[in-house]
Design an enzyme around this catalytic site. Structure first.
Site, PDB file in Angstrom:
ATOM      1  N   HIS A  76      -7.321  -0.427   5.844  1.00 47.38           N
ATOM      2  CA  HIS A  76      -6.229   0.443   6.327  1.00 47.38           C
ATOM      3  C   HIS A  76      -6.013   1.561   5.311  1.00 47.38           C
ATOM      4  O   HIS A  76      -5.990   2.740   5.651  1.00 47.38           O
ATOM      5  CB  HIS A  76      -4.986  -0.416   6.512  1.00 47.38           C
ATOM      6  CG  HIS A  76      -3.763   0.338   6.906  1.00 47.38           C
ATOM      7  ND1 HIS A  76      -3.601   0.911   8.142  1.00 47.38           N
ATOM      8  CD2 HIS A  76      -2.626   0.620   6.216  1.00 47.38           C
ATOM      9  CE1 HIS A  76      -2.416   1.510   8.203  1.00 47.38           C
ATOM     10  NE2 HIS A  76      -1.810   1.351   7.039  1.00 47.38           N
ATOM     11  N   HIS A 111       1.548   3.906   1.937  1.00 47.41           N
ATOM     12  CA  HIS A 111       2.124   4.692   3.033  1.00 47.41           C
ATOM     13  C   HIS A 111       3.654   4.787   2.919  1.00 47.41           C
ATOM     14  O   HIS A 111       4.318   3.830   2.517  1.00 47.41           O
ATOM     15  CB  HIS A 111       1.718   4.089   4.381  1.00 47.41           C
ATOM     16  CG  HIS A 111       0.302   4.414   4.765  1.00 47.41           C
ATOM     17  ND1 HIS A 111      -0.436   3.675   5.654  1.00 47.41           N
ATOM     18  CD2 HIS A 111      -0.515   5.419   4.350  1.00 47.41           C
ATOM     19  CE1 HIS A 111      -1.645   4.213   5.785  1.00 47.41           C
ATOM     20  NE2 HIS A 111      -1.717   5.268   4.991  1.00 47.41           N
ATOM     21  N   ASP A 171      -0.127  -3.783   6.416  1.00 47.88           N
ATOM     22  CA  ASP A 171      -0.730  -3.243   7.642  1.00 47.88           C
ATOM     23  C   ASP A 171      -2.207  -3.645   7.751  1.00 47.88           C
ATOM     24  O   ASP A 171      -3.032  -2.875   8.231  1.00 47.88           O
ATOM     25  CB  ASP A 171      -0.625  -1.713   7.662  1.00 47.88           C
ATOM     26  CG  ASP A 171       0.809  -1.230   7.816  1.00 47.88           C
ATOM     27  OD1 ASP A 171       1.701  -2.060   8.060  1.00 47.88           O
ATOM     28  OD2 ASP A 171       1.037  -0.012   7.688  1.00 47.88           O
ATOM     29  N   ASP A 219       6.188   4.675   4.862  1.00 50.68           N
ATOM     30  CA  ASP A 219       7.089   3.706   5.513  1.00 50.68           C
ATOM     31  C   ASP A 219       7.085   2.354   4.798  1.00 50.68           C
ATOM     32  O   ASP A 219       7.807   1.434   5.192  1.00 50.68           O
ATOM     33  CB  ASP A 219       6.753   3.542   7.005  1.00 50.68           C
ATOM     34  CG  ASP A 219       5.334   3.057   7.262  1.00 50.68           C
ATOM     35  OD1 ASP A 219       4.402   3.527   6.578  1.00 50.68           O
ATOM     36  OD2 ASP A 219       5.155   2.193   8.147  1.00 50.68           O
ATOM     37  N   HIS A 220       6.301   2.241   3.727  1.00 47.87           N
ATOM     38  CA  HIS A 220       6.276   1.012   2.924  1.00 47.87           C
ATOM     39  C   HIS A 220       6.846   1.229   1.522  1.00 47.87           C
ATOM     40  O   HIS A 220       7.196   0.271   0.847  1.00 47.87           O
ATOM     41  CB  HIS A 220       4.842   0.470   2.803  1.00 47.87           C
ATOM     42  CG  HIS A 220       4.274   0.069   4.133  1.00 47.87           C
ATOM     43  ND1 HIS A 220       4.075  -1.232   4.502  1.00 47.87           N
ATOM     44  CD2 HIS A 220       3.912   0.818   5.202  1.00 47.87           C
ATOM     45  CE1 HIS A 220       3.604  -1.273   5.750  1.00 47.87           C
ATOM     46  NE2 HIS A 220       3.480  -0.044   6.185  1.00 47.87           N
ATOM     47  N   HIS A 237       4.775  -4.686  10.834  1.00 45.21           N
ATOM     48  CA  HIS A 237       5.191  -3.988  12.064  1.00 45.21           C
ATOM     49  C   HIS A 237       5.287  -4.937  13.248  1.00 45.21           C
ATOM     50  O   HIS A 237       4.510  -5.895  13.346  1.00 45.21           O
ATOM     51  CB  HIS A 237       4.189  -2.879  12.433  1.00 45.21           C
ATOM     52  CG  HIS A 237       4.216  -1.698  11.514  1.00 45.21           C
ATOM     53  ND1 HIS A 237       5.102  -0.663  11.659  1.00 45.21           N
ATOM     54  CD2 HIS A 237       3.454  -1.407  10.434  1.00 45.21           C
ATOM     55  CE1 HIS A 237       4.884   0.242  10.706  1.00 45.21           C
ATOM     56  NE2 HIS A 237       3.891  -0.190   9.945  1.00 45.21           N
ATOM     57  N   HIS A 269       0.853  -1.201   0.000  1.00 42.85           N
ATOM     58  CA  HIS A 269       0.000   0.000   0.000  1.00 42.85           C
ATOM     59  C   HIS A 269       0.879   1.238   0.000  1.00 42.85           C
ATOM     60  O   HIS A 269       2.095   1.142   0.088  1.00 42.85           O
ATOM     61  CB  HIS A 269      -0.990  -0.020   1.161  1.00 42.85           C
ATOM     62  CG  HIS A 269      -0.380   0.108   2.523  1.00 42.85           C
ATOM     63  ND1 HIS A 269       0.432  -0.855   3.080  1.00 42.85           N
ATOM     64  CD2 HIS A 269      -0.452   1.089   3.454  1.00 42.85           C
ATOM     65  CE1 HIS A 269       0.806  -0.482   4.289  1.00 42.85           C
ATOM     66  NE2 HIS A 269       0.299   0.700   4.546  1.00 42.85           N
TER      67      HIS A 269
HETATM   68 ZN   LIG Z   1       0.205   1.722   6.461  1.00 40.37          ZN
END
Ligand SMILES: [Zn+2]
Length: 269
Positions: free
Chosen positions: A112, A58, A134, A60-61, A172, A56
């Protein structure tokens, strides 16, 4: 066939996953939010990057994708989404995609984020695996940034319906805090109490708790248990309304928004 999966810890609590067929030197990285730790892992393991996979949009990905894909025009697989402009191979629910001889099934899991995908592999290996970003976490699930509770519940059910031996590679290390919350929702769940004790011991030594497996999640993750009496009862108490809607979707909604506000050390409702 043997699948090797390496964990790359990053940021505060992210895991990027690097996988390849045993004996092969070409690897695929999942959700590289940062290029640096991926490059270090590749060098340490003597692997080269063949493909990049995103669950996805975001940061941090995906933050490391531009730097990694520029290394050698490495293909980037991910959701069809204008939020990940550098995806070269857009994927959607039901697609099948192959990395170094390993065939994955693409499963749409909105909630999410709306573009969220999971990648499942079940053939030719000892135990099925899913990279689910996530969506499902060990002992919990992702926050609802874009989707509705109903969407997320349906997405979690898709994962819950996979082979129960499936190893869950989420993104995570949230397990300890998730299980603390889960214990407040289901204080009578003995499997959960045992799991929490094990996870507390692992974390005290800094040991990762991921991957988890689906059978464990089905027994201890309240977000997969919204149709069970103790979870319904806790949601009802939390909600406080006299005409409580005990449907699974509403129980999920109440538990998810409760978790959003949950502070470690909280007491039962
Ligand atoms: Zn995320």
């Amino acid at each position: 066939m043997s699948l090797k999966i390496h964990r790359i810890p990053a940021f505060r609590d992210n895991y990027f996953w690097l996988f390849h067929q045993d004996g092969a030197s070409g690897a695929t990285v999942v959700d590289p939010g940062d290029a640096e730790p991926v490059l270090r892992a590749l060098a340490t393991l003597g692997l080269q990057l063949d493909a990049i996979l995103a669950t996805h949009h975001h940061p941090d990905h995906i933050g490391g994708i531009p730097a990694l894909s520029n290394l050698g025009q490495i293909p980037v697989y991910g959701p069809y989404s204008n939020k990940i402009p550098f995806v070269t191979h857009p994927l959607a629910d039901g697609d099948r995609v192959e990395f170094g001889g390993l065939v994955f099934q693409v499963i749409a899991v909105p909630g999410h984020t709306l573009d969220h995908l999971a990648y499942y592999m079940s053939t030719d290996i000892d135990r099925p695996v899913v990279f689910c970003g996530d969506t499902l976490f060990a002992g919990g699930c992702g926050r609802l940034f874009e989707g509705t509770p109903q969407q997320m519940l349906e997405s979690l059910k898709k994962i819950a319906s996979l082979d129960s031996r499936t190893l869950i590679y989420c993104a995570h290390e949230y397990t300890q805090a998730n299980l603390e919350f889960a214990s407040v929702v289901e204080p009578g769940n003995t499997a959960l109490t045992q799991r929490r004790r094990q996870v507390d011991l692992l974390r005290a030594n800094g040991t990762p708790t991921i991957p988890t497996d689906l059978a464990t999640e089905l027994k201890t993750n309240p977000f997969l248990r919204c149709n069970l009496p103790e979870v319904i009862r806790s949601a009802k108490l939390r909600d406080g309304s006299t005409n409580f809607d005990a449907s699974e979707a509403n129980v999920f909604r109440v538990i998810r928004s409760w978790k959003d506000k949950f502070q470690p050390g909280s007491r039962p409702p």
